[in-house]
Design a protein around this motif. Structure first.
Motif, PDB file in Angstrom:
ATOM      1  N   THR A   1       0.859  -1.185   0.000  1.00 43.85           N
ATOM      2  CA  THR A   1       0.000   0.000   0.000  1.00 43.85           C
ATOM      3  C   THR A   1       0.890   1.228   0.000  1.00 43.85           C
ATOM      4  OG1 THR A   1      -1.709  -1.172   1.240  1.00 43.85           O
ATOM      5  CG2 THR A   1      -1.818   1.238   1.234  1.00 43.85           C
ATOM      6  N   MET A   2       0.613   2.134  -0.949  1.00 49.09           N
ATOM      7  CA  MET A   2       1.347   3.391  -1.053  1.00 49.09           C
ATOM      8  C   MET A   2       0.332   4.524  -1.054  1.00 49.09           C
ATOM      9  SD  MET A   2       3.998   2.032  -3.946  1.00 49.09           S
ATOM     10  CE  MET A   2       2.737   1.035  -4.739  1.00 49.09           C
ATOM     11  N   VAL A   3       0.603   5.569  -0.280  1.00 48.02           N
ATOM     12  CA  VAL A   3      -0.350   6.658  -0.053  1.00 48.02           C
ATOM     13  C   VAL A   3       0.212   7.965  -0.604  1.00 48.02           C
ATOM     14  CG1 VAL A   3      -1.613   7.927   1.734  1.00 48.02           C
ATOM     15  CG2 VAL A   3      -1.176   5.478   2.021  1.00 48.02           C
ATOM     16  N   CYS A   4      -0.662   8.762  -1.205  1.00 44.31           N
ATOM     17  CA  CYS A   4      -0.263  10.064  -1.740  1.00 44.31           C
ATOM     18  C   CYS A   4       0.104  11.033  -0.613  1.00 44.31           C
ATOM     19  CB  CYS A   4      -1.401  10.677  -2.563  1.00 44.31           C
ATOM     20  SG  CYS A   4      -1.773   9.787  -4.066  1.00 44.31           S
TER      21      CYS A   4
ATOM     22  N   PHE B   1       8.287   2.086  -8.743  1.00 40.88           N
ATOM     23  CA  PHE B   1       6.896   2.436  -9.009  1.00 40.88           C
ATOM     24  C   PHE B   1       6.619   3.896  -8.631  1.00 40.88           C
ATOM     25  CE2 PHE B   1       2.544   3.001  -7.653  1.00 40.88           C
ATOM     26  CZ  PHE B   1       1.832   2.483  -8.718  1.00 40.88           C
ATOM     27  N   LYS B   2       7.032   4.279  -7.434  1.00 35.72           N
ATOM     28  CA  LYS B   2       6.732   5.627  -6.963  1.00 35.72           C
ATOM     29  C   LYS B   2       7.493   6.693  -7.757  1.00 35.72           C
ATOM     30  CE  LYS B   2       6.296   6.007  -2.378  1.00 35.72           C
ATOM     31  NZ  LYS B   2       6.561   5.768  -0.943  1.00 35.72           N
ATOM     32  N   SER B   3       8.753   6.448  -8.062  1.00 37.48           N
ATOM     33  CA  SER B   3       9.524   7.471  -8.792  1.00 37.48           C
ATOM     34  C   SER B   3       9.023   7.605 -10.225  1.00 37.48           C
ATOM     35  CB  SER B   3      11.020   7.172  -8.744  1.00 37.48           C
ATOM     36  OG  SER B   3      11.321   5.979  -9.427  1.00 37.48           O
ATOM     37  N   ARG B   4       8.724   6.489 -10.879  1.00 38.80           N
ATOM     38  CA  ARG B   4       8.248   6.553 -12.262  1.00 38.80           C
ATOM     39  C   ARG B   4       6.884   7.236 -12.336  1.00 38.80           C
ATOM     40  NH1 ARG B   4       9.594   7.443 -17.201  1.00 38.80           N
ATOM     41  NH2 ARG B   4       8.258   6.417 -18.706  1.00 38.80           N
ATOM     42  N   SER B   5       5.973   6.881 -11.440  1.00 39.77           N
ATOM     43  CA  SER B   5       4.645   7.498 -11.468  1.00 39.77           C
ATOM     44  C   SER B   5       4.733   8.990 -11.141  1.00 39.77           C
ATOM     45  CB  SER B   5       3.683   6.785 -10.512  1.00 39.77           C
ATOM     46  OG  SER B   5       4.172   6.789  -9.198  1.00 39.77           O
TER      47      SER B   5
ATOM     48  N   TRP C   1       3.974  11.093  -3.563  1.00 39.58           N
ATOM     49  CA  TRP C   1       3.785  10.013  -2.589  1.00 39.58           C
ATOM     50  C   TRP C   1       4.337  10.365  -1.215  1.00 39.58           C
ATOM     51  CZ3 TRP C   1       0.787   6.294  -4.351  1.00 39.58           C
ATOM     52  CH2 TRP C   1       0.741   6.047  -5.723  1.00 39.58           C
ATOM     53  N   GLN C   2       3.703   9.837  -0.196  1.00 38.87           N
ATOM     54  CA  GLN C   2       4.274   9.864   1.151  1.00 38.87           C
ATOM     55  C   GLN C   2       5.536   9.009   1.146  1.00 38.87           C
ATOM     56  OE1 GLN C   2       1.623   8.397   4.163  1.00 38.87           O
ATOM     57  NE2 GLN C   2       0.209  10.104   3.967  1.00 38.87           N
ATOM     58  N   THR C   3       6.441   9.318   2.042  1.00 34.52           N
ATOM     59  CA  THR C   3       7.626   8.496   2.211  1.00 34.52           C
ATOM     60  C   THR C   3       7.196   7.139   2.764  1.00 34.52           C
ATOM     61  OG1 THR C   3       8.911  10.474   2.696  1.00 34.52           O
ATOM     62  CG2 THR C   3       9.863   8.371   3.365  1.00 34.52           C
ATOM     63  N   GLY C   4       7.830   6.092   2.287  1.00 33.73           N
ATOM     64  CA  GLY C   4       7.578   4.760   2.806  1.00 33.73           C
ATOM     65  C   GLY C   4       6.358   4.107   2.181  1.00 33.73           C
ATOM     66  N   TYR C   5       6.016   2.967   2.709  1.00 35.05           N
ATOM     67  CA  TYR C   5       4.891   2.173   2.237  1.00 35.05           C
ATOM     68  C   TYR C   5       4.585   1.119   3.293  1.00 35.05           C
ATOM     69  CZ  TYR C   5       8.894  -0.740   0.926  1.00 35.05           C
ATOM     70  OH  TYR C   5      10.068  -1.452   0.946  1.00 35.05           O
ATOM     71  N   HIS C   6       3.430   0.516   3.169  1.00 36.90           N
ATOM     72  CA  HIS C   6       3.064  -0.595   4.044  1.00 36.90           C
ATOM     73  C   HIS C   6       3.104  -1.867   3.216  1.00 36.90           C
ATOM     74  CE1 HIS C   6       1.055  -2.995   7.064  1.00 36.90           C
ATOM     75  NE2 HIS C   6       0.282  -3.466   6.090  1.00 36.90           N
ATOM     76  N   ASP C   7       3.744  -2.912   3.739  1.00 36.49           N
ATOM     77  CA  ASP C   7       3.781  -4.177   3.017  1.00 36.49           C
ATOM     78  C   ASP C   7       3.359  -5.311   3.931  1.00 36.49           C
ATOM     79  OD1 ASP C   7       6.482  -5.825   3.874  1.00 36.49           O
ATOM     80  OD2 ASP C   7       6.760  -3.651   4.036  1.00 36.49           O
ATOM     81  N   HIS C   8       2.832  -6.350   3.302  1.00 36.92           N
ATOM     82  CA  HIS C   8       2.441  -7.556   4.027  1.00 36.92           C
ATOM     83  C   HIS C   8       2.796  -8.745   3.154  1.00 36.92           C
ATOM     84  CE1 HIS C   8       0.146 -10.046   6.799  1.00 36.92           C
ATOM     85  NE2 HIS C   8      -0.316 -10.677   5.734  1.00 36.92           N
ATOM     86  N   CYS C   9       3.613  -9.675   3.668  1.00 39.27           N
ATOM     87  CA  CYS C   9       3.978 -10.873   2.944  1.00 39.27           C
ATOM     88  C   CYS C   9       2.848 -11.896   3.077  1.00 39.27           C
ATOM     89  CB  CYS C   9       5.278 -11.452   3.502  1.00 39.27           C
ATOM     90  SG  CYS C   9       5.901 -12.867   2.567  1.00 39.27           S
TER      91      CYS C   9
END
Length: 154
Positions: A21-24, A83-87, A102-110
């Motif tokens: 999950t990546m947030v603006c 993904f974030k830099s290209r978008s 984008w906000q710095t960072g992201y949330h991930d879940h394996c």
């Protein structure tokens, strides 16, 4: 708010599946405009073609993105950064501006089980329904899933 402590214990496992999950920045609704959402949506298959990911499901919401994928040969941090830099580059170019998207960072879940895949794919695809952007799964134009999902809640 991003903290380096969020990265403690974070492990990127090649060929494992993740929900990202990546947030603006400031939760600005960049993707409420279809042209902006389309730019982001077109990046998922591009990253798949580059063998960085194998997308399983994704949704572009007005102010964030959920993405379910199997990681390729590069670390998760590389995929998120790409993904974030290209978008951001494409969106800033389109709008003749500079600045953060984008906000710095992201949330991930394996994801580690078939049930986890199904639960997370359903969560991703139902996100527009919960937000009132669609009345049922499959109706929202900026969502995609490899498998057909039925809306069990109705």
């Amino acid at each position: 708010m991003n903290s380096p402590r969020l990265r403690i214990g974070r492990v990127s496992m090649i060929h494992h599946a993740y929900e990202l999950t990546m947030v603006c920045e400031h939760r600005r609704p960049w993707f409420s405009h279809p042209a902006n959402a389309r730019i982001v949506a077109e990046l998922f298959p591009q990253l798949d073609e580059q063998r960085l990911t194998e997308s399983l499901a994704w949704v572009v919401m007005p102010d964030h993105v959920h993405w379910l994928f199997q990681l390729g040969e590069r670390p998760l941090s590389h995929v998120a950064q790409r993904f974030k830099s290209r978008s951001a580059l494409l969106l800033n170019r389109l709008h003749h501006r500079q600045g953060r998207i984008w906000q710095t960072g992201y949330h991930d879940h394996c994801l580690r089980s078939d049930e986890s895949f199904r639960r997370h794919a359903f969560y991703v695809m139902e996100n527009p329904v919960r937000a009132g952007l669609a009345s049922r799964i499959g109706e929202y134009p900026f969502a995609w899933c490899r498998w057909p999902l039925e809306d069990d809640s109705r």
